[in-house]
Design an enzyme around this catalytic site. Structure first.
Site, short mmCIF file in Angstrom:
data_model
loop_
_atom_site.label_atom_id
_atom_site.label_comp_id
_atom_site.label_asym_id
_atom_site.label_seq_id
_atom_site.Cartn_x
_atom_site.Cartn_y
_atom_site.Cartn_z
N ARG A 1 1.54 54.61 55.65
CA ARG A 1 0.53 53.57 55.47
C ARG A 1 -0.87 54.20 55.51
NH1 ARG A 1 0.29 47.68 56.14
NH2 ARG A 1 2.53 47.50 56.17
N MET B 1 -2.24 41.38 49.99
CA MET B 1 -1.17 41.07 50.93
C MET B 1 -0.76 42.20 51.85
SD MET B 1 -1.00 37.99 50.44
CE MET B 1 0.23 37.73 51.71
N ASN C 1 -12.48 38.33 53.64
CA ASN C 1 -11.19 37.84 53.15
C ASN C 1 -11.27 36.34 52.92
OD1 ASN C 1 -8.35 37.63 52.63
ND2 ASN C 1 -8.00 37.05 54.77
N SER D 1 -10.75 29.50 54.68
CA SER D 1 -11.82 30.16 55.42
C SER D 1 -12.17 31.48 54.74
CB SER D 1 -11.38 30.50 56.86
OG SER D 1 -10.91 29.36 57.55
N THR E 1 -11.65 42.33 60.27
CA THR E 1 -11.65 43.28 61.38
C THR E 1 -10.22 43.79 61.54
OG1 THR E 1 -11.10 41.63 63.05
CG2 THR E 1 -13.45 41.94 62.56
N GLU F 1 -8.22 42.99 63.70
CA GLU F 1 -7.37 41.89 64.13
C GLU F 1 -7.07 40.98 62.94
OE1 GLU F 1 -7.48 37.95 67.00
OE2 GLU F 1 -9.15 39.37 67.07
N LEU F 2 -5.80 40.85 62.60
CA LEU F 2 -5.39 40.16 61.38
C LEU F 2 -5.93 38.72 61.32
CD1 LEU F 2 -3.64 40.64 58.86
CD2 LEU F 2 -1.79 39.49 60.08
N1 NHR Z 1 -6.09 43.71 57.25
C1 NHR Z 1 -6.78 43.67 58.39
N2 NHR Z 1 -6.89 44.80 59.10
N3 NHR Z 1 -7.37 42.55 58.86
C2 NHR Z 1 -7.26 41.40 58.17
O1 NHR Z 1 -7.87 40.33 58.64
C3 NHR Z 1 -6.53 41.37 56.94
C4 NHR Z 1 -5.95 42.57 56.50
C5 NHR Z 1 -5.20 42.61 55.31
C6 NHR Z 1 -5.02 41.46 54.58
C7 NHR Z 1 -5.31 39.02 54.25
C8 NHR Z 1 -4.35 38.09 55.05
C9 NHR Z 1 -4.35 36.71 54.43
O2 NHR Z 1 -5.43 36.11 54.34
C10 NHR Z 1 -5.58 40.27 55.03
C11 NHR Z 1 -6.35 40.22 56.19
C12 NHR Z 1 -1.08 39.95 54.49
C13 NHR Z 1 -0.41 39.71 55.67
C14 NHR Z 1 0.95 40.34 55.91
O3 NHR Z 1 1.63 39.97 56.85
C15 NHR Z 1 -1.03 38.91 56.62
C16 NHR Z 1 -2.30 38.39 56.40
C17 NHR Z 1 -2.98 38.65 55.22
C18 NHR Z 1 -2.36 39.41 54.26
N4 NHR Z 1 1.36 41.33 55.10
C19 NHR Z 1 2.63 42.06 55.21
C20 NHR Z 1 2.39 43.55 55.51
O4 NHR Z 1 3.25 44.13 56.16
C21 NHR Z 1 3.39 42.06 53.92
C22 NHR Z 1 3.64 40.64 53.47
C23 NHR Z 1 4.22 40.56 52.11
O5 NHR Z 1 3.99 41.47 51.29
O6 NHR Z 1 4.87 39.57 51.86
O7 NHR Z 1 1.37 44.10 55.08
O8 NHR Z 1 -3.30 36.17 54.07
#
Ligand code: NHR
Length: 178
Positions: free
Chosen positions: A71, A96, A113, A142, A147, A149-150
């Site tokens: 990653r 994603m 985002n 939103s 950051t 933190e997701l």
């Molecule tokens: N990265 C960070 N560090 N912080 C955030 O706030 C982030 C980010 C990357 C993406 C978008 C977010 C959304 O608005 C986003 C915000 C993907 C996942 C996820 O679980 C969660 C939230 C968001 C995007 N992704 C999985 C992963 O393992 C894969 C999911 C899939 O491909 O189906 O990366 O939705």
């Protein structure tokens, strides 16, 4: 745009249809949004939004995570690609893949985002179904700073929509997208 108006150079990351990206590009090209989309980048070569961006005359690139051992190697390559376009703002619009703290640090305070929920409710995935399951009266979208933190960074602005008793995740998603 007239020579007098200043535009913000941006790069947009997408993974799918890129509907929000497309709307921003339309507004930009109509002179109604003072941005200059330098590139649209996807982690999926088959993202529909890439062909949409291309057809609108915008530079596109994709980077396949499977081509990288880790990653952090993917994130380093992605950061290098993004930085090559010298954006002042990086916009996640349906991107994603979770970004590493190292990536986030390189774009701190200049990465936002667009997330389909009224944060702090429902960070992460499946937000529409979760709002339905909770019996919420309202839902929405939103824009927040990214950051480590997701979906936990400071919220910039939100838009609300009502829930209808007949809603499915799909009808609700469509209303939120609007
Ligand atoms: N990265 C960070 N560090 N912080 C955030 O706030 C982030 C980010 C990357 C993406 C978008 C977010 C959304 O608005 C986003 C915000 C993907 C996942 C996820 O679980 C969660 C939230 C968001 C995007 N992704 C999985 C992963 O393992 C894969 C999911 C899939 O491909 O189906 O990366 O939705």
């Amino acid at each position: 745009m007239s020579a007098a108006s200043k535009t913000l150079p941006v790069v947009i990351l997408i993974s799918g249809t890129g509907s929000n990206m497309c709307r921003m590009a339309e507004l930009m090209q109509a002179g109604q949004l003072p941005i200059d989309i330098k590139a649209v980048i996807s982690d999926r070569a088959d993202a529909k939004g890439l062909s949409t961006a291309k057809s609108m005359g915008i530079a596109t690139t994709s980077l396949n995570p499977k081509a990288f051992a880790t990653r952090s190697e993917f994130d380093a390559a992605l950061a290098e690609k993004v930085l090559s376009y010298k954006p002042e703002l990086l916009i996640l619009a349906g991107f994603m893949r979770i970004l590493s703290p190292e990536f986030v640090a390189q774009f701190s305070d200049r990465m936002i985002n667009i997330h389909p929920s009224l944060l702090p409710k429902y960070p992460g995935l499946h937000t529409h179904q979760r709002a339905l399951d909770a019996g919420d009266q309202e839902h929405g979208a939103s824009v927040h700073f990214v950051t480590a933190e997701l979906d936990g960074g400071p919220v910039v602005i939100q838009a609300k929509v009502p829930l209808h008793s007949t809603d499915t995740a799909a009808t609700l998603a469509q209303r939120v997208l609007q």
